[in-house]
Design a protein around this motif. Structure first.
Motif, PDB file in Angstrom:
ATOM      1  N   SER A  41       0.482   6.053  21.404  1.00 43.99           N
ATOM      2  CA  SER A  41       0.866   4.814  21.990  1.00 43.99           C
ATOM      3  C   SER A  41       2.153   4.695  22.517  1.00 43.99           C
ATOM      4  CB  SER A  41       0.530   3.734  21.127  1.00 43.99           C
ATOM      5  OG  SER A  41      -0.771   3.639  20.636  1.00 43.99           O
ATOM      6  N   GLY A  42       3.041   5.980  22.383  1.00 43.21           N
ATOM      7  CA  GLY A  42       4.443   6.078  23.067  1.00 43.21           C
ATOM      8  C   GLY A  42       5.480   5.621  21.919  1.00 43.21           C
ATOM      9  N   PHE A  43       5.215   5.534  20.833  1.00 37.39           N
ATOM     10  CA  PHE A  43       5.962   5.075  19.827  1.00 37.39           C
ATOM     11  C   PHE A  43       6.622   6.171  18.953  1.00 37.39           C
ATOM     12  CE2 PHE A  43       3.525   1.097  20.293  1.00 37.39           C
ATOM     13  CZ  PHE A  43       4.540   0.376  21.022  1.00 37.39           C
ATOM     14  N   MET A  44       7.745   5.990  18.317  1.00 33.97           N
ATOM     15  CA  MET A  44       8.203   7.126  17.495  1.00 33.97           C
ATOM     16  C   MET A  44       7.575   6.839  15.913  1.00 33.97           C
ATOM     17  SD  MET A  44      10.764   8.374  18.989  1.00 33.97           S
ATOM     18  CE  MET A  44      11.596   9.255  17.690  1.00 33.97           C
ATOM     19  N   PRO A  45       7.489   8.227  15.490  1.00 37.80           N
ATOM     20  CA  PRO A  45       6.951   8.337  14.300  1.00 37.80           C
ATOM     21  C   PRO A  45       7.552   7.647  13.113  1.00 37.80           C
ATOM     22  CG  PRO A  45       7.667  10.318  14.924  1.00 37.80           C
ATOM     23  CD  PRO A  45       8.285   9.485  15.859  1.00 37.80           C
ATOM     24  N   ILE A  46       6.940   7.313  11.890  1.00 40.20           N
ATOM     25  CA  ILE A  46       7.865   6.955  10.762  1.00 40.20           C
ATOM     26  C   ILE A  46       7.845   7.800   9.632  1.00 40.20           C
ATOM     27  CG2 ILE A  46       6.994   4.644  11.290  1.00 40.20           C
ATOM     28  CD1 ILE A  46       4.803   4.681   8.999  1.00 40.20           C
ATOM     29  N   THR A  47       8.704   7.477   8.825  1.00 40.20           N
ATOM     30  CA  THR A  47       8.705   7.981   7.449  1.00 40.20           C
ATOM     31  C   THR A  47       8.543   7.135   6.326  1.00 40.20           C
ATOM     32  OG1 THR A  47      11.215   7.653   7.231  1.00 40.20           O
ATOM     33  CG2 THR A  47      10.316   9.850   8.411  1.00 40.20           C
ATOM     34  N   VAL A  48       7.981   7.424   5.240  1.00 37.57           N
ATOM     35  CA  VAL A  48       7.869   6.607   4.252  1.00 37.57           C
ATOM     36  C   VAL A  48       8.351   7.230   2.746  1.00 37.57           C
ATOM     37  CG1 VAL A  48       5.593   5.528   4.900  1.00 37.57           C
ATOM     38  CG2 VAL A  48       5.544   7.711   3.435  1.00 37.57           C
ATOM     39  N   ASP A  49       8.783   6.343   1.771  1.00 36.26           N
ATOM     40  CA  ASP A  49       9.423   7.057   0.751  1.00 36.26           C
ATOM     41  C   ASP A  49       8.465   6.597  -0.392  1.00 36.26           C
ATOM     42  OD1 ASP A  49      10.923   7.990  -1.496  1.00 36.26           O
ATOM     43  OD2 ASP A  49      12.471   6.307  -1.007  1.00 36.26           O
ATOM     44  N   ASN A  50       7.835   7.534  -1.150  1.00 33.37           N
ATOM     45  CA  ASN A  50       6.945   7.133  -2.135  1.00 33.37           C
ATOM     46  C   ASN A  50       7.415   7.527  -3.636  1.00 33.37           C
ATOM     47  OD1 ASN A  50       4.912   6.331  -0.396  1.00 33.37           O
ATOM     48  ND2 ASN A  50       3.819   8.380  -0.343  1.00 33.37           N
ATOM     49  N   SER A  51       8.801   7.517  -3.658  1.00 34.80           N
ATOM     50  CA  SER A  51       9.399   7.757  -4.880  1.00 34.80           C
ATOM     51  C   SER A  51       9.515   6.533  -5.670  1.00 34.80           C
ATOM     52  CB  SER A  51      10.908   8.310  -4.736  1.00 34.80           C
ATOM     53  OG  SER A  51      11.732   7.066  -3.928  1.00 34.80           O
ATOM     54  N   PRO A  52       9.530   6.536  -7.026  1.00 34.40           N
ATOM     55  CA  PRO A  52       9.429   5.299  -7.882  1.00 34.40           C
ATOM     56  C   PRO A  52      10.610   4.307  -7.328  1.00 34.40           C
ATOM     57  CG  PRO A  52       9.224   7.284  -9.272  1.00 34.40           C
ATOM     58  CD  PRO A  52       9.543   7.798  -7.786  1.00 34.40           C
ATOM     59  N   LYS A  53      10.180   3.018  -7.399  1.00 33.47           N
ATOM     60  CA  LYS A  53      11.193   2.047  -6.841  1.00 33.47           C
ATOM     61  C   LYS A  53      11.705   1.208  -8.160  1.00 33.47           C
ATOM     62  CE  LYS A  53      11.003   2.861  -2.574  1.00 33.47           C
ATOM     63  NZ  LYS A  53      10.126   4.290  -2.700  1.00 33.47           N
ATOM     64  N   PHE A  54      11.093   1.461  -9.215  1.00 39.94           N
ATOM     65  CA  PHE A  54      11.476   0.532 -10.553  1.00 39.94           C
ATOM     66  C   PHE A  54      11.806   1.838 -11.513  1.00 39.94           C
ATOM     67  CE2 PHE A  54       8.876  -2.421  -8.319  1.00 39.94           C
ATOM     68  CZ  PHE A  54       9.186  -3.543  -8.462  1.00 39.94           C
ATOM     69  N   VAL A  55      13.080   1.741 -11.663  1.00 34.60           N
ATOM     70  CA  VAL A  55      13.790   2.939 -12.440  1.00 34.60           C
ATOM     71  C   VAL A  55      14.669   2.598 -13.757  1.00 34.60           C
ATOM     72  CG1 VAL A  55      13.442   4.944 -10.650  1.00 34.60           C
ATOM     73  CG2 VAL A  55      15.554   3.661 -11.097  1.00 34.60           C
ATOM     74  N   ILE A  56      14.810   3.470 -14.556  1.00 38.39           N
ATOM     75  CA  ILE A  56      15.815   3.009 -15.503  1.00 38.39           C
ATOM     76  C   ILE A  56      17.257   3.257 -15.252  1.00 38.39           C
ATOM     77  CG2 ILE A  56      16.496   3.555 -18.025  1.00 38.39           C
ATOM     78  CD1 ILE A  56      13.609   4.278 -18.718  1.00 38.39           C
ATOM     79  N   GLY A  57      18.117   2.425 -15.195  1.00 38.10           N
ATOM     80  CA  GLY A  57      19.258   2.559 -14.883  1.00 38.10           C
ATOM     81  C   GLY A  57      20.617   2.457 -15.883  1.00 38.10           C
ATOM     82  N   VAL A 112       0.598  -1.341  -0.095  1.00 35.57           N
ATOM     83  CA  VAL A 112      -0.141  -0.127  -0.096  1.00 35.57           C
ATOM     84  C   VAL A 112       0.745   1.070   0.110  1.00 35.57           C
ATOM     85  CG1 VAL A 112      -1.695   1.278   1.242  1.00 35.57           C
ATOM     86  CG2 VAL A 112      -1.866  -1.225   1.412  1.00 35.57           C
ATOM     87  N   THR A 113       0.414   2.156  -0.932  1.00 34.37           N
ATOM     88  CA  THR A 113       1.170   3.367  -0.877  1.00 34.37           C
ATOM     89  C   THR A 113       0.342   4.430   0.010  1.00 34.37           C
ATOM     90  OG1 THR A 113       2.299   3.127  -3.172  1.00 34.37           O
ATOM     91  CG2 THR A 113       2.025   5.447  -2.082  1.00 34.37           C
ATOM     92  N   LEU A 114       1.045   4.815   0.921  1.00 32.40           N
ATOM     93  CA  LEU A 114       0.196   5.609   2.055  1.00 32.40           C
ATOM     94  C   LEU A 114       0.275   7.228   1.517  1.00 32.40           C
ATOM     95  CD1 LEU A 114       1.352   4.035   5.542  1.00 32.40           C
ATOM     96  CD2 LEU A 114      -0.946   3.860   4.228  1.00 32.40           C
ATOM     97  N   SER A 115      -0.602   8.080   1.536  1.00 34.48           N
ATOM     98  CA  SER A 115      -0.474   9.331   1.035  1.00 34.48           C
ATOM     99  C   SER A 115       0.144  10.212   2.328  1.00 34.48           C
ATOM    100  CB  SER A 115      -2.068   9.882   0.757  1.00 34.48           C
ATOM    101  OG  SER A 115      -2.715   9.852   2.116  1.00 34.48           O
TER     102      SER A 115
END
Length: 200
Positions: A82-98, A65-68
């Motif tokens: 709940s006392g936990f640390m926040p998260i970060t997500v990376d929604n940049s393309p994961k399949f790229v031309i190299g 799932v890609t979270l907005s």
């Protein structure tokens, strides 16, 4: 960076947030509707399970799932409450031309190659590849760290025969492409812009 997964039918109404491959020496910590999974030795957070997630988010997709940004804000509010640390997500393309800048034989293998692959970032990626057709100068499809393959395989950093590998060079079959030749080896592109998303 966390990856999000949801499968209500088979797992239940639980959002799975995965940061790293889990191993056998893990512990859990639960508060309210959230369970944290962490490395027993390093205390590093590996994953979160957020139960009854539909009370807070509408998720209509199964699997990866890609979270907005708004959904990440909701998740972080729940974590912090709940006392936990926040998260970060990376929604940049994961399949790229190299672009394969260099390709040398692995010193401890008769079939692996060590490649340096540019994907439009500051530094090229070092990727160990076992395809017989990989060569310098090719345009290829790179699955970056955090990519989820059509098979469900997640691409994590790793080592092959003692050499660090940060991604995967993909074949047409691994990408589940129907209109490409089913030849063995990686998919070699005739044209494309380095760093551009392969799936437009």
């Amino acid at each position: 960076m966390f990856l999000a997964f949801y499968n209500k039918e088979h797992v239940g109404d639980t959002l799975l947030l995965l940061a790293k491959e889990t191993n056998h020496s893990v512990e859990t910590q639960s508060h309210g509707q959230i369970t944290r999974i962490y490395d027993k030795q390093t205390q590093e957070t590996l994953a979160y399970n957020i139960f009854h997630i539909s009370e807070h988010l509408h998720l209509d997709k199964t699997g990866f799932v890609t979270l907005s940004c708004e959904q990440v804000d909701v998740v972080n509010r729940l974590l912090q409450e709940s006392g936990f640390m926040p998260i970060t997500v990376d929604n940049s393309p994961k399949f790229v031309i190299g672009h394969v800048d260099s390709c040398i034989e692995h010193p401890d293998s008769d079939h692996l190659h060590i490649t340096q692959v540019s994907i439009g970032e500051d530094k090229p990626l070092q990727i160990v590849c076992g395809a017989a057709n990989v060569n310098q100068g090719q345009l290829v499809v790179v699955a970056k760290i955090g990519a989820v393959m059509p098979s469900g395989l997640i691409i994590w950093p790793g080592e092959l025969r003692g050499v660090e590998s940060c991604g995967m060079l993909c074949s047409a079959k691994e990408l589940a492409l129907e209109n490409y030749p089913s030849q063995k080896g990686i998919l070699v592109l005739e044209q494309g812009q380095v760093g551009q998303s392969f799936f437009q």
